[in-house]
Design a protein around this motif. Structure first.
Motif, PDB file in Angstrom:
ATOM      1  N   GLY A   1       0.816  -1.203   0.000  1.00 42.02           N
ATOM      2  CA  GLY A   1       0.000   0.000   0.000  1.00 42.02           C
ATOM      3  C   GLY A   1       0.850   1.255   0.000  1.00 42.02           C
ATOM      4  O   GLY A   1       0.572   2.221  -0.716  1.00 42.02           O
ATOM      5  N   LEU A   2       1.906   1.270   0.809  1.00 43.20           N
ATOM      6  CA  LEU A   2       2.811   2.404   0.852  1.00 43.20           C
ATOM      7  C   LEU A   2       3.517   2.577  -0.487  1.00 43.20           C
ATOM      8  O   LEU A   2       3.634   3.691  -1.004  1.00 43.20           O
ATOM      9  CB  LEU A   2       3.827   2.216   1.972  1.00 43.20           C
ATOM     10  N   ALA A   3       4.001   1.465  -1.063  1.00 43.70           N
ATOM     11  CA  ALA A   3       4.687   1.534  -2.354  1.00 43.70           C
ATOM     12  C   ALA A   3       3.773   2.115  -3.427  1.00 43.70           C
ATOM     13  O   ALA A   3       4.214   2.905  -4.276  1.00 43.70           O
ATOM     14  CB  ALA A   3       5.173   0.148  -2.758  1.00 43.70           C
ATOM     15  N   GLN A   4       2.509   1.746  -3.400  1.00 49.69           N
ATOM     16  CA  GLN A   4       1.562   2.276  -4.374  1.00 49.69           C
ATOM     17  C   GLN A   4       1.370   3.780  -4.195  1.00 49.69           C
ATOM     18  O   GLN A   4       1.301   4.533  -5.176  1.00 49.69           O
ATOM     19  CB  GLN A   4       0.219   1.551  -4.235  1.00 49.69           C
ATOM     20  N   GLN A   5       1.289   4.238  -2.958  1.00 48.44           N
ATOM     21  CA  GLN A   5       1.133   5.663  -2.692  1.00 48.44           C
ATOM     22  C   GLN A   5       2.361   6.459  -3.142  1.00 48.44           C
ATOM     23  O   GLN A   5       2.243   7.608  -3.590  1.00 48.44           O
ATOM     24  CB  GLN A   5       0.889   5.893  -1.194  1.00 48.44           C
ATOM     25  N   LEU A   6       3.537   5.844  -3.033  1.00 47.19           N
ATOM     26  CA  LEU A   6       4.775   6.546  -3.368  1.00 47.19           C
ATOM     27  C   LEU A   6       5.141   6.468  -4.851  1.00 47.19           C
ATOM     28  O   LEU A   6       6.025   7.203  -5.302  1.00 47.19           O
ATOM     29  CB  LEU A   6       5.931   5.971  -2.547  1.00 47.19           C
ATOM     30  N   ALA A   7       4.492   5.596  -5.598  1.00 47.18           N
ATOM     31  CA  ALA A   7       4.860   5.339  -6.989  1.00 47.18           C
ATOM     32  C   ALA A   7       5.004   6.609  -7.845  1.00 47.18           C
ATOM     33  O   ALA A   7       5.909   6.677  -8.689  1.00 47.18           O
ATOM     34  CB  ALA A   7       3.860   4.375  -7.628  1.00 47.18           C
ATOM     35  N   PRO A   8       4.158   7.624  -7.682  1.00 48.98           N
ATOM     36  CA  PRO A   8       4.322   8.821  -8.534  1.00 48.98           C
ATOM     37  C   PRO A   8       5.545   9.664  -8.206  1.00 48.98           C
ATOM     38  O   PRO A   8       5.873  10.581  -8.966  1.00 48.98           O
ATOM     39  CB  PRO A   8       3.035   9.624  -8.255  1.00 48.98           C
ATOM     40  N   PHE A   9       6.239   9.353  -7.099  1.00 51.03           N
ATOM     41  CA  PHE A   9       7.247  10.277  -6.596  1.00 51.03           C
ATOM     42  C   PHE A   9       8.683   9.764  -6.709  1.00 51.03           C
ATOM     43  O   PHE A   9       9.607  10.355  -6.133  1.00 51.03           O
ATOM     44  CB  PHE A   9       6.931  10.636  -5.145  1.00 51.03           C
ATOM     45  N   PHE A  10       8.888   8.681  -7.444  1.00 52.16           N
ATOM     46  CA  PHE A  10      10.246   8.197  -7.696  1.00 52.16           C
ATOM     47  C   PHE A  10      10.212   7.242  -8.879  1.00 52.16           C
ATOM     48  O   PHE A  10       9.151   6.800  -9.318  1.00 52.16           O
ATOM     49  CB  PHE A  10      10.835   7.501  -6.460  1.00 52.16           C
ATOM     50  N   GLU A  11      11.394   6.927  -9.391  1.00 53.81           N
ATOM     51  CA  GLU A  11      11.535   5.928 -10.459  1.00 53.81           C
ATOM     52  C   GLU A  11      12.563   4.893 -10.035  1.00 53.81           C
ATOM     53  O   GLU A  11      13.605   5.240  -9.471  1.00 53.81           O
ATOM     54  CB  GLU A  11      11.979   6.581 -11.770  1.00 53.81           C
ATOM     55  N   GLN A  12      12.260   3.641 -10.288  1.00 54.16           N
ATOM     56  CA  GLN A  12      13.185   2.548 -10.008  1.00 54.16           C
ATOM     57  C   GLN A  12      13.854   2.140 -11.309  1.00 54.16           C
ATOM     58  O   GLN A  12      13.183   1.795 -12.283  1.00 54.16           O
ATOM     59  CB  GLN A  12      12.443   1.351  -9.412  1.00 54.16           C
ATOM     60  N   ARG A  13      15.181   2.194 -11.359  1.00 56.44           N
ATOM     61  CA  ARG A  13      15.942   1.797 -12.542  1.00 56.44           C
ATOM     62  C   ARG A  13      16.952   0.744 -12.104  1.00 56.44           C
ATOM     63  O   ARG A  13      17.973   1.070 -11.506  1.00 56.44           O
ATOM     64  CB  ARG A  13      16.653   2.997 -13.170  1.00 56.44           C
ATOM     65  N   ASP A  14      16.636  -0.490 -12.382  1.00 59.19           N
ATOM     66  CA  ASP A  14      17.455  -1.609 -11.905  1.00 59.19           C
ATOM     67  C   ASP A  14      17.582  -1.512 -10.385  1.00 59.19           C
ATOM     68  O   ASP A  14      16.586  -1.549  -9.692  1.00 59.19           O
ATOM     69  CB  ASP A  14      18.824  -1.612 -12.601  1.00 59.19           C
ATOM     70  N   ASP A  15      18.804  -1.371  -9.871  1.00 60.88           N
ATOM     71  CA  ASP A  15      19.003  -1.309  -8.421  1.00 60.88           C
ATOM     72  C   ASP A  15      18.987   0.118  -7.886  1.00 60.88           C
ATOM     73  O   ASP A  15      19.255   0.345  -6.703  1.00 60.88           O
ATOM     74  CB  ASP A  15      20.338  -1.961  -8.039  1.00 60.88           C
ATOM     75  N   TRP A  16      18.675   1.091  -8.747  1.00 60.70           N
ATOM     76  CA  TRP A  16      18.801   2.490  -8.359  1.00 60.70           C
ATOM     77  C   TRP A  16      17.440   3.170  -8.296  1.00 60.70           C
ATOM     78  O   TRP A  16      16.549   2.898  -9.094  1.00 60.70           O
ATOM     79  CB  TRP A  16      19.700   3.227  -9.344  1.00 60.70           C
TER      80      TRP A  16
END
Length: 247
Positions: free
Chosen positions: A7-22
């Protein structure tokens, strides 16, 4: 990301990008989190700010999203994170402190934790939202009376107020009805530097389940001027209203 914190990850999804391990945070993403989630309209989080800084509240939320909650947690901030600086969140080791660092190995957040807390459901997001949401009341509600009491203020032309550390102490898991109650504020002044602390009781409904604290550094202190402070508060409230109205 921690599997319990979907649930937290879904809320935060608009505010960062995951690129491989970064993990990468752009200026619009960092600014969006500060204003939309934390209610924080500090000019340092404006997209076009010359000294734009990714909000510490977002880094706190990402740490919790990656690793979950512990009975005891502390995040110490080690520098201003600029936009588009890739960060690596290392594998979690039981009770061992770690740093969230950039490609050169420079840590921007050092995390200490003890005693993993098994929390599922909406309790994690509720706690994070309640904790970071107090940033919307830091200025002027909490900070201005504290500064006035000590006869100091920051430079209105170059305000600089940033996180030093954030701490959590939880005896029980939070649930969807978790809230924070202000317990006290303090300010220690040393020359042109101020160290402000805001302490809270964490409650599930009416039951205290822990406590937390936010500590901030204020640079460039000068003698308090009521006229300047009043003008600064009015300007801050005006820009906050404009931002909330989308203008």
């Amino acid at each position: 990301m921690d599997a319990h914190n979907a649930g937290l990850a879904q809320q935060l999804a608009p505010f960062f990008e995951q690129r491989d391990d970064w993990v990468n945070i752009s200026a619009p993403q960092g600014s969006g989190f500060a204003k939309q989630i934390a209610g924080d309209h500090n000019p340092i989080h404006d997209i076009d700010a010359p000294r734009f800084c990714v909000p510490g509240d977002l880094l706190f939320a990402l740490v919790v999203s990656h690793y979950g909650l512990s009975h005891r947690m502390q995040l110490a901030f080690k520098g201003m994170l600029r936009a588009d600086t890739p960060l690596k969140f290392p594998p979690l080791q039981t009770n061992a402190p770690f740093g969230v660092a950039d490609e050169s190995g420079k840590a921007y957040v050092e995390v200490s934790h003890q005693g993993r807390l098994d929390v599922t459901g909406p309790g994690v997001w509720a706690l994070v939202a309640a904790y970071v949401g107090w940033s919307g009341q830091t200025f002027p509600d909490l900070l201005q009376p504290l500064l006035a009491r000590h006869g100091v203020m920051f430079n209105p032309r170059r305000p600089f107020v940033v996180y030093d550390r954030m701490t959590l102490a939880l005896d029980e898991p939070p649930d969807r009805d978790v809230s924070l109650e202000l317990e006290g504020t303090t300010l220690e002044v040393s020359g042109k530097r101020g160290d402000a602390a805001f302490r809270f009781v964490i409650r599930n409904r009416q039951t205290a389940i822990g406590e937390c604290e936010k500590r901030m550094v204020i640079s460039g202190l000068r003698d308090y001027d009521d006229v300047e402070m009043t003008a600064m508060i009015e300007a801050y409230r005006r820009r906050r209203t404009e931002a909330m109205n989308g203008s």
